[in-house]
Design an enzyme around this catalytic site. Structure first.
Site, PDB file in Angstrom:
ATOM      1  N   ALA C  75       1.070   7.388  -4.921  1.00  0.00           N
ATOM      2  CA  ALA C  75       2.053   6.576  -4.195  1.00  0.00           C
ATOM      3  C   ALA C  75       3.009   7.515  -3.459  1.00  0.00           C
ATOM      4  O   ALA C  75       3.513   8.479  -4.043  1.00  0.00           O
ATOM      5  CB  ALA C  75       2.822   5.684  -5.170  1.00  0.00           C
ATOM      6  N   CYS C  76       3.270   7.215  -2.210  1.00  0.00           N
ATOM      7  CA  CYS C  76       4.093   8.045  -1.319  1.00  0.00           C
ATOM      8  C   CYS C  76       5.525   8.199  -1.844  1.00  0.00           C
ATOM      9  O   CYS C  76       6.255   7.215  -2.029  1.00  0.00           O
ATOM     10  CB  CYS C  76       4.091   7.396   0.064  1.00  0.00           C
ATOM     11  N   THR C  77       5.914   9.437  -2.077  1.00  0.00           N
ATOM     12  CA  THR C  77       7.224   9.733  -2.659  1.00  0.00           C
ATOM     13  C   THR C  77       8.387   9.195  -1.814  1.00  0.00           C
ATOM     14  O   THR C  77       9.303   8.559  -2.338  1.00  0.00           O
ATOM     15  CB  THR C  77       7.409  11.262  -2.798  1.00  0.00           C
ATOM     16  N   CYS C  79       8.405   6.882   0.546  1.00  0.00           N
ATOM     17  CA  CYS C  79       8.388   5.414   0.617  1.00  0.00           C
ATOM     18  C   CYS C  79       8.981   4.835  -0.667  1.00  0.00           C
ATOM     19  O   CYS C  79       9.688   3.819  -0.640  1.00  0.00           O
ATOM     20  CB  CYS C  79       6.965   4.894   0.785  1.00  0.00           C
TER      21      CYS C  79
END
Lengths: 97, 119, 117, 117, 97, 119
Positions: C75-77, C79
């Protein structure tokens, strides 16, 4: 390239826009709300029928069943998720989100 | 693998996050030895319009960001000409010098990259 | 084949996270290697371990299950920071990562498929 | 006038939460009473107190600020459960509530405005 | 009733659909990506020009400025958020999301 | 206040949560002495199509839910006829007996309710 469409064709321009750009012969996959384009009798049927003369058009079975779409435009090929993956094996994907 | 990625920008800026994240992903993956080619189609061309000023919405201008991308090694910008024309816009209205392509040219760009990242 | 998957929308609001899950299951069943699933923008919320949908499919558990099979689910940090999604909320087996991880997946993949809105 | 506001999308992904905020500020400036702001579906995520956007507007703080001025800002309990949004994450001054709270706002409002996608 | 439109008119059917249903004389507010319908020169200009003969059409200033829309179709009235609220005072809202 | 609310359903089911939440809100506010009138326009009419079966997606059928709404006090269902016709559908294809209206009828319903909740 496999052009994938997940939006309903009557409220979104995605299908029309993708069909303008996808070269003749390239496959198109309808999934999620995109499968409404496969339904017989909708106002977009002529657009899809024209496209079928130029492209193999597939529609995802799970999404058709979910939405109760039983009468399909002649020539639409139904695939399940296994068939979706098989299409991806053959073609890089252009998600026309 | 050739490590070429086409970033396909098809959505209008500000109404949703996609243009901003497309921009961030261009920078973010461009620094990792990926040859990024950016293609603007449909409402995506609006990202390049001059005079964007979202300051009253407390947002940052996306139009200001594109001209600086070449400094980060990304300099392939292509605009789908029919999308531009439909919006009453010409290249003079845009913040960068972009190459114009027709339908076939847009398709060829996507096919040559092989990998498409859509925003 | 090596396949990479990107998810741009969160759980339940859009079908994207469901479609990506079913696609990945089918790809695994056909013997493919999933080089990674990158959860981007609202997609990060699919990895929220506190998701408790009464009587419905648990989308976070599904991504955790895929990750438990050895798929790198990231999961994109950045975001996550925008969405109040903290490290201690990440469901088991999923991790946070930057766009470098997305770049790695793009480079490793023979095919790359994005699910979004 | 008494105005009710519904928000159907989360922070940053769509403009809805921003538009609703600016609308509410303008309505207050014109002397109206906001009978409530109901955060529904992904809209609940606007009340996530852990949101930390580096260098950008903090949408959760904005809703907290509105709530601190006496506006009843309510995030849908069931939607929160589906999205892993726990009670301890709710930003200050905002509370969780059911559809009965939305019904109350609908009944109390002279005008009702929905922001979504 | 105030019909509010927040989607771009070239990729979404929202504006066209709302204009079909909104009775003559009812106001229309363009905001968020809906303000692209107010831009001079777009392919949807004829649709909007026709609509202007039947409806007062407003466009939200903050959203126009954000998007760099400077040349508007004649007859479009620009309002700020204060004007948006003033419209809501006069009319119940039909959000055509 | 008359406590009448028009729930305006314009989106297709399953692709996004709006139809499902529209349905839940109809039940949720209907029990609180609000007279709920449901109007289906555009892709919203797809919510009422027979034979929906999303079980393979592990979702619940929304089509099954609408016929039970009268038990909960909600029985005003109106369909925008042009939206139905554009989709090649007729009242026989729907799970409930809905009243058909034209453009003016749809607008009149929204105006008479005064409060519109869109999904």
């Amino acid at each position: 390239m496999l052009y994938t469409i997940n939006k309903s064709p009557l409220m979104f321009g995605n299908l029309k826009s993708a069909l303008r750009i996808a070269p003749e012969g390239e496959p198109v996959l309808l999934y999620e709300d995109g499968v409404y384009a496969a339904a017989h009798g909708a106002a977009t049927e002529a657009l899809v029928a024209d496209a079928l003369a130029k492209h193999p058009i597939f529609a995802l079975k799970a999404d058709l069943e979910a939405r109760g779409i039983t009468r399909l435009i002649d020539g639409i090929r139904v695939v399940d998720y296994d068939g979706f993956v098989a299409l991806v094996e053959e073609h890089p994907v252009v998600p026309w989100l | 693998m050739e490590n070429t990625v086409a970033v396909l920008m098809r959505k209008a800026p500000y109404g949703s996050v996609y243009t901003a994240e497309g921009l961030r992903s261009i920078l973010g993956i461009g620094v990792f030895e990926i040859d990024v080619r950016v293609l603007f189609v449909d409402d995506g061309v609006y990202a390049l319009v001059k005079n964007q000023d979202p300051s009253v919405l407390d947002m940052k201008s996306l139009g200001d960001a594109f001209p600086s991308l070449p400094e980060f090694g990304v300099s392939s910008f292509t605009v789908h000409a029919p999308s531009l024309a439909e919006r009453g816009l010409s290249v003079e209205d845009l913040v960068i010098d972009a190459e114009l392509v027709d339908d076939a040219g847009a398709a060829a760009l996507l096919a040559s990259a092989g990998t498409v990242l859509p925003f | 084949m090596k396949i990479g998957v990107l998810v741009l929308e969160g759980p339940y609001q859009h079908q994207a996270a469901d479609s990506a899950y079913h696609f990945v299951k089918a790809a695994l069943a056909r013997g493919h290697e999933i080089v990674g699933i990158f959860l981007y923008t609202d997609g990060v919320n699919n990895a929220n371990g506190y998701i408790k949908p009464p009587g419905e499919r648990n989308i976070a558990e599904r991504y955790s299950e895929l990750a438990s099979q050895g798929i790198d689910v990231i999961a994109c940090t950045a975001c996550a920071r925008f969405r109040g999604f903290r490290r201690d909320m990440v469901v088991e087996n999923v991790r946070l990562g930057g766009l470098g991880a997305l770049a790695d997946q793009l480079k490793a993949a023979d095919r790359f498929v994005t699910f979004g809105d």
